[in-house]
Structure formats: C-alpha cells, structure tokens
Design an enzyme around this catalytic site. Structure first.
Site, PDB file in Angstrom:
ATOM      1  N   GLY A  83       0.878  -1.184   0.000  1.00  0.00           N
ATOM      2  CA  GLY A  83       0.000   0.000   0.000  1.00  0.00           C
ATOM      3  C   GLY A  83       0.904   1.218   0.000  1.00  0.00           C
ATOM      4  O   GLY A  83       1.848   1.292   0.788  1.00  0.00           O
ATOM      5  N   LYS A  84       0.637   2.145  -0.899  1.00  0.00           N
ATOM      6  CA  LYS A  84       1.576   3.263  -1.078  1.00  0.00           C
ATOM      7  C   LYS A  84       1.755   4.087   0.192  1.00  0.00           C
ATOM      8  O   LYS A  84       2.881   4.468   0.541  1.00  0.00           O
ATOM      9  CB  LYS A  84       1.114   4.148  -2.237  1.00  0.00           C
ATOM     10  CG  LYS A  84       1.133   3.392  -3.549  1.00  0.00           C
ATOM     11  CD  LYS A  84       0.716   4.248  -4.708  1.00  0.00           C
ATOM     12  CE  LYS A  84       0.365   3.402  -5.928  1.00  0.00           C
ATOM     13  NZ  LYS A  84       1.434   2.480  -6.348  1.00  0.00           N
ATOM     14  N   ALA A 123       1.308   3.298   3.474  1.00  0.00           N
ATOM     15  CA  ALA A 123       2.069   2.582   4.500  1.00  0.00           C
ATOM     16  C   ALA A 123       3.517   2.392   4.070  1.00  0.00           C
ATOM     17  O   ALA A 123       4.434   2.536   4.876  1.00  0.00           O
ATOM     18  CB  ALA A 123       1.416   1.230   4.783  1.00  0.00           C
ATOM     19  N   GLU A 142      -4.741   6.273  -2.978  1.00  0.00           N
ATOM     20  CA  GLU A 142      -5.324   4.946  -2.778  1.00  0.00           C
ATOM     21  C   GLU A 142      -6.426   4.975  -1.724  1.00  0.00           C
ATOM     22  O   GLU A 142      -7.013   3.950  -1.416  1.00  0.00           O
ATOM     23  CB  GLU A 142      -4.242   3.921  -2.409  1.00  0.00           C
ATOM     24  CG  GLU A 142      -3.402   3.526  -3.622  1.00  0.00           C
ATOM     25  CD  GLU A 142      -2.351   2.475  -3.321  1.00  0.00           C
ATOM     26  OE1 GLU A 142      -1.886   1.845  -4.288  1.00  0.00           O
ATOM     27  OE2 GLU A 142      -1.965   2.294  -2.156  1.00  0.00           O
ATOM     28  N   ASN A 181       5.499   9.887 -10.847  1.00  0.00           N
ATOM     29  CA  ASN A 181       6.403   9.259 -11.816  1.00  0.00           C
ATOM     30  C   ASN A 181       6.059   9.739 -13.220  1.00  0.00           C
ATOM     31  O   ASN A 181       5.132  10.529 -13.415  1.00  0.00           O
ATOM     32  CB  ASN A 181       6.392   7.734 -11.683  1.00  0.00           C
ATOM     33  CG  ASN A 181       5.043   7.117 -12.063  1.00  0.00           C
ATOM     34  OD1 ASN A 181       4.244   7.716 -12.784  1.00  0.00           O
ATOM     35  ND2 ASN A 181       4.797   5.916 -11.589  1.00  0.00           N
ATOM     36  N   ASP A 197       7.683   4.627  -3.646  1.00  0.00           N
ATOM     37  CA  ASP A 197       7.258   4.862  -2.251  1.00  0.00           C
ATOM     38  C   ASP A 197       8.472   4.989  -1.332  1.00  0.00           C
ATOM     39  O   ASP A 197       8.471   5.793  -0.394  1.00  0.00           O
ATOM     40  CB  ASP A 197       6.368   3.722  -1.759  1.00  0.00           C
ATOM     41  CG  ASP A 197       5.099   3.590  -2.591  1.00  0.00           C
ATOM     42  OD1 ASP A 197       4.633   4.610  -3.146  1.00  0.00           O
ATOM     43  OD2 ASP A 197       4.577   2.467  -2.688  1.00  0.00           O
TER      44      ASP A 197
HETATM   45  O1  RIB Z   1       3.536   1.384  -4.888  1.00  0.00           O
HETATM   46  C1  RIB Z   1       3.576   0.013  -4.623  1.00  0.00           C
HETATM   47  C2  RIB Z   1       2.333  -0.422  -3.944  1.00  0.00           C
HETATM   48  O2  RIB Z   1       1.250  -0.222  -4.809  1.00  0.00           O
HETATM   49  C3  RIB Z   1       2.277  -1.883  -3.580  1.00  0.00           C
HETATM   50  O3  RIB Z   1       2.783  -2.142  -2.291  1.00  0.00           O
HETATM   51  C4  RIB Z   1       0.799  -2.241  -3.701  1.00  0.00           C
HETATM   52  O4  RIB Z   1       0.207  -2.470  -2.470  1.00  0.00           O
HETATM   53  C5  RIB Z   1       0.181  -1.047  -4.424  1.00  0.00           C
HETATM   54  O5  RIB Z   1      -0.596  -0.317  -3.597  1.00  0.00           O
END
Ligand code: RIB
Ligand code: NA
Length: 311
Positions: free
Chosen positions: A40-41, A43, A141, A186, A258
């Site tokens: 998840g971006k 976290a 997200e 990006n 990230d």
């Molecule tokens: O940016 C990478 C992330 O994008 C991944 O960890 C995945 O969970 C998506 O959210």
C-alpha cells in the site's frame, strides 16, 4: 506528541507472484515464487520514513480481519504510531495482486476495501497530530476527497505537504496542486495529468513546468533508473534540474517510488534547510537499495543499512 512525518493513506496486503513475464489476457502461465508482504503506497512511504529514523504516525483504515490485525502489528514492529489506525467491520483490508517479471517490472491490481472508508471523521480525530507534524504525506489509494482534506488541513496549519498522485487519475481537483508543497509523481502519472508525453528528461522538465503552473510550490518527477527532475516555483524560469542515479542491478521495482517518497519525507522533516535537489539525490540512493531485493517494504533499508553520508 509531535511527529516528524504523518502519512494519511493506504495499507494493502501484497500478494506477489514472480513469473518470467506478465501474462496476456486469457492466459495462464507458471510463476516461480509466491509470497505475501506488507504494501500500500501510504504505509510503504510511512515505513521507509520510519526506518530512516523519523518519528511517524499513520492515519489509515484496515478491516477487522486477519490481514488488518497483521498490518497493525507490522506498524508496531517498525515503530510507527498506530493511534490513528482505524479498523472497520464494513470492509476488508485492502489487497494488491502483484505480478513481477524477470526484468523486475510489475503489474498490479488493487482492491482498496477498507482504505476507501477513511474519511473526514478519521482526520478530525487525528487533527492534533496532523496540525503539529513537520511533514504530511498523502496519495490516491484512499478516497481523493480524504486526501484533499488532509492536504488542506496541513496547508492551513503550515505543515509541509508531499502529495503523490498515485495511482494516477486523469483529472485532479485544482486545489490538489495549490495545497502541495512538493508534488511528486512518476513519468506516467505526469503524462496522464499534463498530456505531455514523457519519454525524455527534457519532456519531464516540460511536464513539470505545467504542474508548477497549476500552483504546486515544487515538483519532482521520478524517472526510474534515470533518477528524477526537480522544479521549484521560486525559480520558475530556470530549467528543471535533473538528478541522476547510480546504476544498480534491478530485481524488483515494486514500491521503489514509495521508498523515494518516504526518504524524501524524512529529509524534509530532519533537514528542512537542505535543497530539494540534494534531498532527491539522497532519496534516489535509498530507493536504489530497495530495487535490488525482492518485495516492497521487505526491501526497504533502515538507517543502519545505509551509508552515514546520507544522514
Ligand atoms: O507502490 C507500490 C504499492 O502499490 C504496492 O505495495 C501495492 O500495495 C500497491 O498499492
Ligand atoms: Na524491492
């Protein structure tokens, strides 16, 4: 309690398959490895900042399920405050199905689930932390409304903001730009937002100028192995500054952006007078470590793994 970095964003359980190549529509192929990781971006960015030594808090929502419980433990294990991590029975913890090919490229489907239930009430609860943070970071997200509210709140309280418009949506509320101290995306996100095809460093500079024109204080466009370009509204007429990277052997680029943003947030909090270019140069190096190992957070370096010159 005052935090260096507060992230308002997503948590996803990454379900990762490594395969020789990405499958075509309707095709089944053999992969060679499967694993589950924390992603998840939002976290990811928070964990990278924490591993570099920032005092961090995460404002997010997970499900009241196995993945959610596990995720909360992951934050604790990494020293991230979970005071503002909500759990809901109304939706499942976000999940990302990821395929990584032998070139280290990926394709990802996310089902955001509980992340989409993060809202205004959660931000109000986190306001004491949000209003006193050094840096606030958000992405796309969670619901865009929630991200915009977080940016607005931070901006009003003179908290430095980093906005990462990922995954990209073609049309952003214009206020997103004005509330971004650093707008970091990006090349493909820059292209989708500006309509400028970004194939070269010069193209990235042009797309960056357009993003500046929309009201961001500064812009960083990341370019994978070619590093990034940095632009600032303080010197709008000067060309963009290209910050290159050292070549590395790439195994898995998932979450490299990230890692870059998490490191950038750390530098903005700890070295507020450092130039944005220097921060970007160092963040490039941190992200460069992450691409050399498989996994997302699993590949993010800690302070002890990095050269002391980066601190
Ligand atoms: O940016 C990478 C992330 O994008 C991944 O960890 C995945 O969970 C998506 O959210
Ligand atoms: Na990696």
């Amino acid at each position: 309690e005052a935090f260096d970095v507060v992230v308002v964003g997503s948590c996803m359980t990454d379900l990762v398959s490594q395969a020789p190549r990405l499958p075509k529509a309707g095709e089944t192929i053999h992969g060679h490895k499967f694993f589950i990781g924390f992603g998840g971006k939002g976290a990811n960015q928070c964990i990278q900042a924490a591993r570099m030594g920032a005092k961090t808090a995460m404002v997010c929502k997970v499900g009241k399920d196995f993945f959610g419980e596990n995720y909360i433990q992951n934050f604790k294990d990494n020293g991230v405050s979970t005071e503002f991590v909500g759990q809901t029975v109304d939706s499942a913890t976000g999940a990302a199905s990821i395929i990584v090919n032998d070139a280290g490229e990926n394709a990802i489907v996310i089902v955001a689930g509980a992340n989409l239930l993060l809202g205004g009430e959660d931000l109000r609860r986190a306001l004491p932390a949000l209003s006193r943070a050094k840096v606030m970071v958000c992405q796309l997200e969670v619901s865009p409304d929630t991200s915009l509210q977080a940016l607005r709140l931070s901006h009003e309280n003179n908290v430095k903001t980093i906005f990462n418009p990922a995954p990209a949506i073609p049309v952003l509320d214009p206020e997103f730009y004005r509330a971004s101290d650093v707008f970091c995306c990006n090349e493909s996100e820059a292209e989708l937002l500006t309509g400028v095809a970004v194939a070269s460093i010069e193209d990235a500079g042009r797309a960056g100028q357009e993003l500046l024109r929309r009201g961001c204080s500064s812009v960083i466009i990341t370019l994978g192995s070619r590093g990034c370009v940095v632009l600032s509204a303080q010197e709008p007429s000067s060309p963009s500054h290209h910050v290159p990277t050292k070549p590395v052997t790439t195994v898995d680029t998932t979450g490299a952006g990230d890692s870059f943003i998490g490191a950038l947030a750390f530098y903005m909090a700890h070295f507020p007078t450092m130039s944005l270019e220097e921060m970007a140069r160092r963040a490039n190096q941190v992200a460069g470590v992450s691409v050399q190992t498989i996994g997302t957070q699993a590949s993010y370096p800690s302070k002890k793994d990095l050269p002391t010159g980066l601190f």
